[in-house]
Design a protein around this motif. Structure first.
Motif, PDB file in Angstrom:
ATOM      1  N   GLN A 123       0.815  -1.216   0.000  1.00 10.44           N
ATOM      2  CA  GLN A 123       0.000   0.000   0.000  1.00 10.44           C
ATOM      3  C   GLN A 123       0.850   1.267   0.000  1.00 10.44           C
ATOM      4  N   GLN A 124       2.181   1.103   0.006  1.00 14.66           N
ATOM      5  CA  GLN A 124       3.128   2.227  -0.010  1.00 14.66           C
ATOM      6  C   GLN A 124       2.946   3.151   1.190  1.00 14.66           C
ATOM      7  N   ARG A 125       2.661   2.563   2.316  1.00 17.35           N
ATOM      8  CA  ARG A 125       2.529   3.317   3.567  1.00 17.35           C
ATOM      9  C   ARG A 125       3.840   3.135   4.339  1.00 17.35           C
ATOM     10  N   TRP A 126       4.838   3.936   3.930  1.00 15.62           N
ATOM     11  CA  TRP A 126       6.205   3.716   4.360  1.00 15.62           C
ATOM     12  C   TRP A 126       6.423   4.019   5.829  1.00 15.62           C
ATOM     13  N   GLN A 127       5.774   5.066   6.362  1.00 17.41           N
ATOM     14  CA  GLN A 127       5.976   5.421   7.765  1.00 17.41           C
ATOM     15  C   GLN A 127       5.474   4.319   8.691  1.00 17.41           C
ATOM     16  N   GLU A 128       4.288   3.817   8.410  1.00 24.43           N
ATOM     17  CA  GLU A 128       3.739   2.747   9.243  1.00 24.43           C
ATOM     18  C   GLU A 128       4.573   1.474   9.109  1.00 24.43           C
ATOM     19  N   ALA A 129       5.049   1.191   7.889  1.00 30.33           N
ATOM     20  CA  ALA A 129       5.891   0.010   7.694  1.00 30.33           C
ATOM     21  C   ALA A 129       7.173   0.126   8.508  1.00 30.33           C
ATOM     22  N   ALA A 130       7.738   1.335   8.587  1.00 34.43           N
ATOM     23  CA  ALA A 130       8.956   1.543   9.374  1.00 34.43           C
ATOM     24  C   ALA A 130       8.695   1.300  10.855  1.00 34.43           C
ATOM     25  N   GLU A 131       7.538   1.726  11.344  1.00 36.47           N
ATOM     26  CA  GLU A 131       7.201   1.520  12.751  1.00 36.47           C
ATOM     27  C   GLU A 131       7.044   0.035  13.065  1.00 36.47           C
ATOM     28  N   ALA A 136      14.368  -1.453   1.509  1.00 36.45           N
ATOM     29  CA  ALA A 136      13.272  -1.015   0.627  1.00 36.45           C
ATOM     30  C   ALA A 136      12.484   0.122   1.261  1.00 36.45           C
ATOM     31  N   ILE A 137      12.226   0.029   2.567  1.00 30.80           N
ATOM     32  CA  ILE A 137      11.471   1.084   3.255  1.00 30.80           C
ATOM     33  C   ILE A 137      12.254   2.390   3.273  1.00 30.80           C
ATOM     34  N   LEU A 138      13.548   2.310   3.576  1.00 30.45           N
ATOM     35  CA  LEU A 138      14.368   3.521   3.624  1.00 30.45           C
ATOM     36  C   LEU A 138      14.445   4.216   2.269  1.00 30.45           C
ATOM     37  N   HIS A 139      14.580   3.427   1.213  1.00 34.41           N
ATOM     38  CA  HIS A 139      14.680   4.030  -0.124  1.00 34.41           C
ATOM     39  C   HIS A 139      13.388   4.734  -0.522  1.00 34.41           C
ATOM     40  N   GLN A 140      12.270   4.305  -0.007  1.00 34.60           N
ATOM     41  CA  GLN A 140      10.987   4.893  -0.391  1.00 34.60           C
ATOM     42  C   GLN A 140      10.460   5.912   0.614  1.00 34.60           C
ATOM     43  N   HIS A 141      10.972   5.888   1.817  1.00 35.65           N
ATOM     44  CA  HIS A 141      10.456   6.771   2.866  1.00 35.65           C
ATOM     45  C   HIS A 141      10.784   8.223   2.531  1.00 35.65           C
TER      46      HIS A 141
END
Length: 444
Positions: free
Chosen positions: A68-76, A106-111
């Motif tokens: 879903q490209q919800r990078w902030q929540e994925a990082a948490e 992957a998360i860092l590159h997109q965040h």
């Protein structure tokens, strides 16, 4: 999807299956799973503990958020998932480190709020968390730094990785160590290039700069030369080494490197190796016979390579019977591929070759190539709609293809008739507009 995974050799692994294998005493003999690994987190397995269930649910949630490209929540959620590293089983830790490294990157590159220091901190932590992946993570870290223009930092990372030792772990990774050394030498090559561009070679004041440049040459050449001893595709490293050898006048050494890279059976089949060898021979005015030998191998590997058109022209210029026969095979094979269907130069080459064969009374070669293509070439190249498309693209292309079609199918083939119709319509249109144009120009 399952069929695709099976064909690619992807191994499906349940995280908890690994944990329970460990509990059953099989941990000592279990091997590290080969990548790529498809981790399945959406199914509950036997004897699942609360800790393992939380990890499985957390990983599933990260997967959903990434889709879903919800990078902030994925990082948490990723911060929570790192608790899985507290598991005491070795196999499970290795797999978890791989998952955290790949998903975290992957998360860092997109965040949108990721900062350079976040990347550095993450990579440093992963290097020391998954020791077996230290060298791979160092390589990826250096690539990230290069992309962001931090050349010196990237080179420093590779130098640290090159000197890294960790007991049996580092001793069991000689190929990865060689790869790190090769990339470090590759960066030395770029430094050498930079120094070379700043040295004129005519001024005595450049002596120290020239000496410094030569130091980088020695540093780079040691490992770039060693890479030839390892089977693999090493295109950028080989070209770098050859460029340096040529600069210092070692033409024979450069040629030997390219020959070994192209012809040594230890290396996998690589069309680029033959392209590099051909370009080197052509640059140094090698005999035509040697050029043809290299191009013959390239034709066997990649019949649609762009150099095949040049190969055909070389054979045409020789005008020997065997060369014309080979040229016919080369140009027909080239036009078998869709990327060349609308290439005017390729069709001109075939047209000229057919005319030359007719002139030299060698038309008997044509049926040999046409026999296998007769059932499908007319529909592939010579349909009505193709004539219209070719005419819109380039009227000259239609004329050339019509000559070829007439030679292969006869003057009454549908492509020739369509070409004549299009030219006639264009001529009539010009005649209708010509008087109007003259009257318009004649008005005061």
């Amino acid at each position: 999807m399952d069929d695709l995974d099976a064909e690619l050799g992807v191994e499906e692994i349940h995280l908890d299956d690994i944990w329970h294998d460990e509990l059953e005493g099989e941990a000592e003999t279990a091997k590290q799973p080969s990548l790529p690994v498809k981790v399945q987190w959406d199914k509950e397995t036997r004897f699942e503990t609360g800790f393992h269930r939380s990890a499985r649910v957390c990983l599933g949630r990260i997967n959903d958020l990434l889709l879903q490209q919800r990078w902030q929540e994925a990082a948490e959620y990723m911060i929570s998932y790192t608790e899985i590293l507290e598991d005491t089983t070795t196999t499970n830790q290795l797999l978890a480190c791989e998952i955290i490294w790949k998903l975290g990157t992957a998360i860092l590159h997109q965040h949108p709020n990721a900062k350079p220091e976040d990347f550095n901190s993450f990579y440093e932590r992963m290097k020391h968390t998954g020791v077996k992946g230290y060298l791979k993570i160092c390589l990826e870290h250096s690539f990230h730094l290069l992309v962001n223009g931090k050349f010196d930092d990237a080179k420093r990372q590779l130098s640290v990785a090159e000197s890294w030792r960790y007991g049996k772990v580092s001793a069991s990774q000689p190929q990865m160590v060689k790869l790190v050394q090769a990339y470090r030498s590759f960066l030395d090559y770029f430094t050498w290039l930079k120094k070379k561009s700043s040295v004129s070679g005519d001024d005595d004041s450049d002596a120290s700069a020239y000496q410094e440049m030569h130091i980088y040459f020695r540093q780079a050449s040691v490992n770039l030369q060693e890479i030839l001893k390892e089977p693999g595709v090493w295109d950028p490293f080989i070209i770098s080494y050859v460029n340096m050898l040529e600069f210092y006048g070692d033409q024979e050494g450069a040629l030997n490197v390219l020959k070994e890279y192209a012809y040594d059976n230890r290396f996998p089949s690589n069309p680029n190796a033959h392209v590099y060898l051909y370009q080197h021979l052509k640059k140094h005015d090698a005999p035509e016979k040697k050029l043809i030998q290299v191009l013959q191998i390239l034709h066997a590997l990649v019949p649609c390579h762009e150099l095949m058109l040049e190969f055909c022209h070389i054979l045409l210029q020789r005008e020997k019977e065997e060369d014309l026969r080979e040229a016919l095979t080369v140009i027909f094979s080239l036009l078998d591929y869709s990327g060349w269907k609308d290439n005017l130069e390729a069709w001109c080459c075939l047209r000229d070759l057919l005319k030359l064969l007719k002139k030299k009374k060698l038309k008997r070669f044509i049926p040999e190539e046409w026999e296998s293509r007769g059932p499908w070439w007319p529909a592939y190249h010579f349909r009505t709609y193709q004539a219209h498309q070719n005419f819109e693209l380039n009227p000259e292309l239609v004329k050339v293809k019509a000559v070829v079609a007439a030679a292969l199918l006869g003057n009454r083939c549908i492509y020739c008739r369509t070409k004549n119709k299009l030219i006639a319509e264009t001529r009539r249109e010009k005649q209708r507009t010509a008087p109007l144009t003259r009257r318009t120009r004649g008005k005061p």
